[in-house]
Design a protein around this motif. Sequence first.
Motif, PDB file in Angstrom:
ATOM      1  N   UNK A  41       0.611  -1.414   0.003  1.00 13.50           N
ATOM      2  CA  UNK A  41       0.464  -0.038  -0.069  1.00 13.50           C
ATOM      3  C   UNK A  41       1.369   0.945  -0.332  1.00 13.50           C
ATOM      4  N   UNK A  42       0.164   2.341  -0.057  1.00 15.04           N
ATOM      5  CA  UNK A  42       0.658   3.851   0.077  1.00 15.04           C
ATOM      6  C   UNK A  42       0.466   4.394   1.622  1.00 15.04           C
ATOM      7  N   UNK A  43       0.750   5.005   1.630  1.00 18.47           N
ATOM      8  CA  UNK A  43       0.894   5.692   3.597  1.00 18.47           C
ATOM      9  C   UNK A  43      -0.634   6.680   3.610  1.00 18.47           C
ATOM     10  N   UNK A  44      -1.308   6.823   2.433  1.00 14.21           N
ATOM     11  CA  UNK A  44      -2.863   7.183   3.235  1.00 14.21           C
ATOM     12  C   UNK A  44      -3.931   5.806   3.299  1.00 14.21           C
ATOM     13  N   UNK A  45      -2.752   4.287   2.948  1.00 11.87           N
ATOM     14  CA  UNK A  45      -4.251   3.749   3.601  1.00 11.87           C
ATOM     15  C   UNK A  45      -4.029   2.913   4.539  1.00 11.87           C
ATOM     16  N   UNK A  46      -2.539   3.235   5.281  1.00 12.69           N
ATOM     17  CA  UNK A  46      -2.527   2.705   6.027  1.00 12.69           C
ATOM     18  C   UNK A  46      -3.230   3.189   7.402  1.00 12.69           C
ATOM     19  N   UNK A  47      -3.445   5.061   6.846  1.00  5.80           N
ATOM     20  CA  UNK A  47      -4.040   6.159   7.757  1.00  5.80           C
ATOM     21  C   UNK A  47      -5.292   4.981   8.232  1.00  5.80           C
ATOM     22  N   UNK A  48      -6.017   5.325   6.646  1.00  9.59           N
ATOM     23  CA  UNK A  48      -7.621   5.043   7.191  1.00  9.59           C
ATOM     24  C   UNK A  48      -7.285   3.754   8.103  1.00  9.59           C
ATOM     25  N   UNK A  49      -6.282   2.590   7.867  1.00  9.18           N
ATOM     26  CA  UNK A  49      -6.234   0.899   8.548  1.00  9.18           C
ATOM     27  C   UNK A  49      -6.391   1.440   9.577  1.00  9.18           C
ATOM     28  N   UNK A  55       6.085  16.692  -5.519  1.00  9.98           N
ATOM     29  CA  UNK A  55       5.334  16.861  -4.543  1.00  9.98           C
ATOM     30  C   UNK A  55       4.890  15.288  -4.553  1.00  9.98           C
ATOM     31  N   UNK A  56       4.657  14.518  -3.256  1.00 14.61           N
ATOM     32  CA  UNK A  56       4.321  13.284  -3.910  1.00 14.61           C
ATOM     33  C   UNK A  56       3.057  13.629  -2.398  1.00 14.61           C
ATOM     34  N   UNK A  57       1.676  13.189  -3.486  1.00 17.01           N
ATOM     35  CA  UNK A  57       0.314  13.218  -2.887  1.00 17.01           C
ATOM     36  C   UNK A  57      -0.352  12.116  -3.101  1.00 17.01           C
ATOM     37  N   UNK A  58      -0.517  11.875  -2.122  1.00 18.37           N
ATOM     38  CA  UNK A  58      -1.256  10.019  -2.157  1.00 18.37           C
ATOM     39  C   UNK A  58      -0.291   9.392  -2.565  1.00 18.37           C
ATOM     40  N   UNK A  59       1.525   9.204  -2.281  1.00 15.50           N
ATOM     41  CA  UNK A  59       2.248   8.190  -3.673  1.00 15.50           C
ATOM     42  C   UNK A  59       1.888   8.647  -5.425  1.00 15.50           C
ATOM     43  N   UNK A  60       1.507   9.561  -5.301  1.00 21.89           N
ATOM     44  CA  UNK A  60       1.652   9.790  -6.804  1.00 21.89           C
ATOM     45  C   UNK A  60       2.514  11.323  -7.108  1.00 21.89           C
ATOM     46  N   UNK A  61       2.935  11.591  -7.831  1.00 26.69           N
ATOM     47  CA  UNK A  61       4.114  12.540  -8.317  1.00 26.69           C
ATOM     48  C   UNK A  61       2.975  13.407  -9.165  1.00 26.69           C
ATOM     49  N   UNK A  62       3.639  15.072  -8.049  1.00 29.73           N
ATOM     50  CA  UNK A  62       3.004  16.116  -8.443  1.00 29.73           C
ATOM     51  C   UNK A  62       3.971  16.920  -8.988  1.00 29.73           C
ATOM     52  N   UNK A  98      -1.808  16.041   8.099  1.00 27.42           N
ATOM     53  CA  UNK A  98      -0.309  15.674   7.621  1.00 27.42           C
ATOM     54  C   UNK A  98      -0.142  15.283   6.149  1.00 27.42           C
ATOM     55  N   UNK A  99      -0.880  15.205   5.364  1.00 28.24           N
ATOM     56  CA  UNK A  99      -0.947  14.767   3.638  1.00 28.24           C
ATOM     57  C   UNK A  99       0.133  15.814   2.909  1.00 28.24           C
ATOM     58  N   UNK A 100       1.018  15.896   2.537  1.00 26.51           N
ATOM     59  CA  UNK A 100       1.792  17.001   1.327  1.00 26.51           C
ATOM     60  C   UNK A 100       0.787  17.112  -0.128  1.00 26.51           C
ATOM     61  N   UNK A 101       0.305  18.106   0.005  1.00 26.32           N
ATOM     62  CA  UNK A 101      -0.802  18.792  -0.738  1.00 26.32           C
ATOM     63  C   UNK A 101       0.056  19.956  -1.594  1.00 26.32           C
ATOM     64  N   UNK A 102      -0.391  19.996  -3.474  1.00 35.09           N
ATOM     65  CA  UNK A 102      -0.222  21.307  -3.519  1.00 35.09           C
ATOM     66  C   UNK A 102      -0.681  22.510  -2.649  1.00 35.09           C
TER      67      UNK A 102
END
Length: 518
Positions: A268-276, A422-429, A457-461
């Motif tokens: 997984x990527x970090x947002x899924x760990x956060x949900x779990x 920028x890495x937003x939920x594992x995606x490259x921006x 705590x999520x990185x956003x543009x």
Amino acid sequence: MIHRSPLPDVEIPDLPVHSYVLAGARERGDHLAVVDGSKPDGLRLTYGQLDAAVGRLAAGLHQEGLGKGDVLALFSPNTVAYPVVFYATTTLGAIVSTVNALYTTEELTTQLRDSGARFLITISLFLDRAVPAAEAAGVEHVFVCDTAPGHRSILELMATDGPVPEVEINPAEDVAVMPYSSGTTGKAKGVMLTHRNIVANMAQAGGMQPTGPEDRILAILPMFHIYGITVLLNHALRCGTTVVVLPRFELEQFLTALAEHRVTKVPVAPPIVLALAKHPVVDRFDLSALKSVLCAAAPLDADTGHLCATRLGVRITQGYGMTELSPVSHVVPDSDEHPPEGTVGKLVPNTECRIVDPATGQDTDGAGELWIRGPQVMKGYFARGADTAAMIDEDGWLHTGDIGRVDAEGNFFIVDRLKELIKYKGYQVPPAELEAVLLSDPRVADAAVIGVRDAEGEEVPKAFVVRAPGQEALAEREVMEFVAGKVAPYKKIRVVEFIDAVPRALSGKILRRELRGR
């Protein structure tokens, strides 16, 4: 100082990727290979059926004119057909260019043009974007994995009784897959990964977190991403594991699939760990079969990882890599019973690493930029020699742009980032891409984009915008809506601040550190 893996080097088979992955498929016969986990009666392929389907599609694509060195763009969410298309293409010596399933028509057109794709395979739901993009880019053939009126399906191609051609492939030189990555900065570039790059990385990382026929792995990560290509397709299928695929992340569907298919491992990527770790709905599902969670694609907060591991009673580990590294350079081995919190693991076999002080260019015992050398380092960026030279130096060291440190036991930690990505939920921006979109708005005089942390705590543009003369009424919402209409959802601007001028050096380069300090 050159750091090396504490694990012994492994032998790297001199094989094309499909030969290595599917070597045991025929013998596994009726063992389940791929399952559509989105519905109870989802399509299933055994290993024997997967092997046969790859051969039939390779023969069909060959009859349509796909040959060695041609590029086939694969524009699809996770499906049972994804590995069939992937390995049928490499069987012909052609190159798979995986495309982000969220791409707009314009973004898809750009990748098709840049890669020189002759073929495009997609799904019926994506035809509204795929058809105009293919026409604009001059793609010769468009097929669908399912069915759609007026469009040919891969099922038709597989109906051929023609032979599968024997293609001579040089694993060390011939490119197998070309995903697109922004590297450390700038626009997305085609990353040329050879058959040897991919096979080497499977051999390197496979022994550190082994899986087998008794395991079931859930493919929620996108297969178009290098993380998905390596872990969910190549490594899992090489080991005879059953892969349960989902087309997108929806928490309850994800949890249902974990429970009903008795999934044992999930990358997984970090947002899924956060949900779990925190979502109350998790308690409604029996996840007792789950043994381990691998988190990569972006840094995972140690507290979140610990909370999730405690709640589920599972082992949570991290890994590190990048598309240009096929992608794995570090992972926590299963043999490490008590790895330190926050570590991305140890170097995989056959891999060297330097930690270089960005200010001096000298190796340091503290934190510095990670430089990686090994057989998993990409061949280069497609048609971008200067970008390749900027990424990989004359001695073969790939400069990652990430700042890390290592402890006395060889555990690495990522602590910062040189690159602007920028890495937003594992995606490259890539900020440069968003800045170009902003500047295409006549109401905007100048703009700069950086990553900031939101309340979770999520990185956003975040965009810093200079209004054009006479546009004093331009509102934050209007800026965000303008960008949202031109980019994939994960690239959307989430925060806007209006400023009088973008700080720049004399060279014109944006002084992002000044913006971060505001």
